[in-house]
Design an enzyme around this catalytic site. Structure first.
Site, PDB file in Angstrom:
ATOM      1  N   ASN A  64       0.829  -1.208   0.000  1.00 32.07           N
ATOM      2  CA  ASN A  64       0.000   0.000   0.000  1.00 32.07           C
ATOM      3  C   ASN A  64       0.868   1.266   0.000  1.00 32.07           C
ATOM      4  O   ASN A  64       0.700   2.155   0.825  1.00 32.07           O
ATOM      5  CB  ASN A  64      -0.959  -0.008   1.204  1.00 32.07           C
ATOM      6  N   GLU A  88       0.879  -3.068  -5.185  1.00 33.82           N
ATOM      7  CA  GLU A  88       0.442  -1.719  -4.842  1.00 33.82           C
ATOM      8  C   GLU A  88       1.618  -0.877  -4.318  1.00 33.82           C
ATOM      9  O   GLU A  88       1.531  -0.257  -3.266  1.00 33.82           O
ATOM     10  CB  GLU A  88      -0.714  -1.752  -3.826  1.00 33.82           C
ATOM     11  N   ASP A  90      -2.168 -10.091  -4.265  1.00 28.52           N
ATOM     12  CA  ASP A  90      -3.443  -9.640  -3.731  1.00 28.52           C
ATOM     13  C   ASP A  90      -4.509  -9.890  -4.795  1.00 28.52           C
ATOM     14  O   ASP A  90      -4.551  -9.210  -5.817  1.00 28.52           O
ATOM     15  CB  ASP A  90      -3.338  -8.147  -3.389  1.00 28.52           C
ATOM     16  N   HIS A 135      -2.390  -4.399   4.658  1.00 28.15           N
ATOM     17  CA  HIS A 135      -2.217  -5.830   4.441  1.00 28.15           C
ATOM     18  C   HIS A 135      -1.075  -6.336   5.314  1.00 28.15           C
ATOM     19  O   HIS A 135      -0.263  -5.538   5.831  1.00 28.15           O
ATOM     20  CB  HIS A 135      -1.855  -6.133   2.986  1.00 28.15           C
TER      21      HIS A 135
END
Length: 254
Positions: free
Chosen positions: A9, A35, A148, A246
């Protein structure tokens, strides 16, 4: 081979939270990121090379600060595949693969269905990705797809399966696709193979203190081709790592 997959992220934000030191402590052979939200020139490969990851590869979205994947490795791959060759997928930087002599490792960031338009996009992506992988496996059967998937497969994989059954990520159609991908495309959910009844999650909302209350979703998978099923020795979720919404997942292959 020890493989880690981690939706960070935002890799630059995660590095400020101690990601590099954590990676060094794991001593993994290959680390797949999703990400990253960064262009290659925004990531300093030298910090990874300094801790033993000599080979660093990044595949970024055209839109800056969005999506994007990467892989760092202690071992030199014999081939690097950026994207899938499917334009609309590759514009969002969602697939990167390294081929080694005995295994190929892909970092995947499958779209989320945040609204109706993106949900339609997600379903299109899922079907095209399944076709792509089935064709790829004809030449590269020893494949591990880390990443993911933005899907909880079974009720055990989500904290409130009844209330959330109409939310993207746990829709019946998404779950059915993942079942068909495993069965028809020939993959093993390595975590569930070795942890049949374990309730663990890999993503928690930042809202309502969800992580502290363990109100999570298992969205991150280490899917291993049936052809190398007998090489799976360990597959675990690592919730103690807290650099993202995550947490990482880890696979060990003999």
């Amino acid at each position: 081979m020890k493989i880690i997959s981690y939706n960070v992220n935002g890799i630059r934000a995660a590095l400020k939270k101690g990601l590099l030191e954590w990676i060094q402590s794991t001593n993994a052979d290959v680390v797949c990121f999703q990400e990253t939200k960064a262009q290659p020139e925004q990531i300093d490969d030298n910090i990874f090379k300094d801790i033993g990851y000599e080979y660093c590869y990044w595949f970024s979205a055209e839109k800056k600060g969005y999506s994007s994947v990467g892989i760092i490795s202690k071992h030199k791959p014999k081939h690097i595949e950026y994207g899938t060759g499917i334009d609309y997928m590759d514009r969002e930087g969602r697939n990167l693969r390294l081929d080694f002599d005995e295994v190929s490792v892909m970092s995947l960031y499958l779209p989320s269905g945040t609204n109706d338009a993106r949900l339609d996009y997600k379903f299109t992506y899922m079907e095209d990705f399944k076709t792509y992988i089935e064709d790829l496996k004809k030449d590269i059967p020893q494949l591990v797809i880390c990443g993911d998937y933005n899907i909880c497969h079974e009720a055990i994989d989500i904290h409130d399966p009844v209330r959330l059954k109409t939310v993207s990520g746990f829709l019946p159609e998404e779950r059915e696709w993942l079942s068909s991908f495993l069965e028809e495309s020939g993959f093993i959910d390595s975590f569930r193979l070795l942890n049949e009844d374990v309730v663990q999650y890999s993503w928690w909302s930042y809202r309502a203190n969800a992580r502290a209350n363990n109100k999570g979703w298992r969205l991150d998978y280490l899917l291993v081709a049936e052809e190398i099923r007998d090489r799976i020795s360990r597959s675990v979720i690592l919730p103690e790592a807290k650099h993202s919404d995550h947490c990482p997942v880890l696979l060990e292959l003999e």
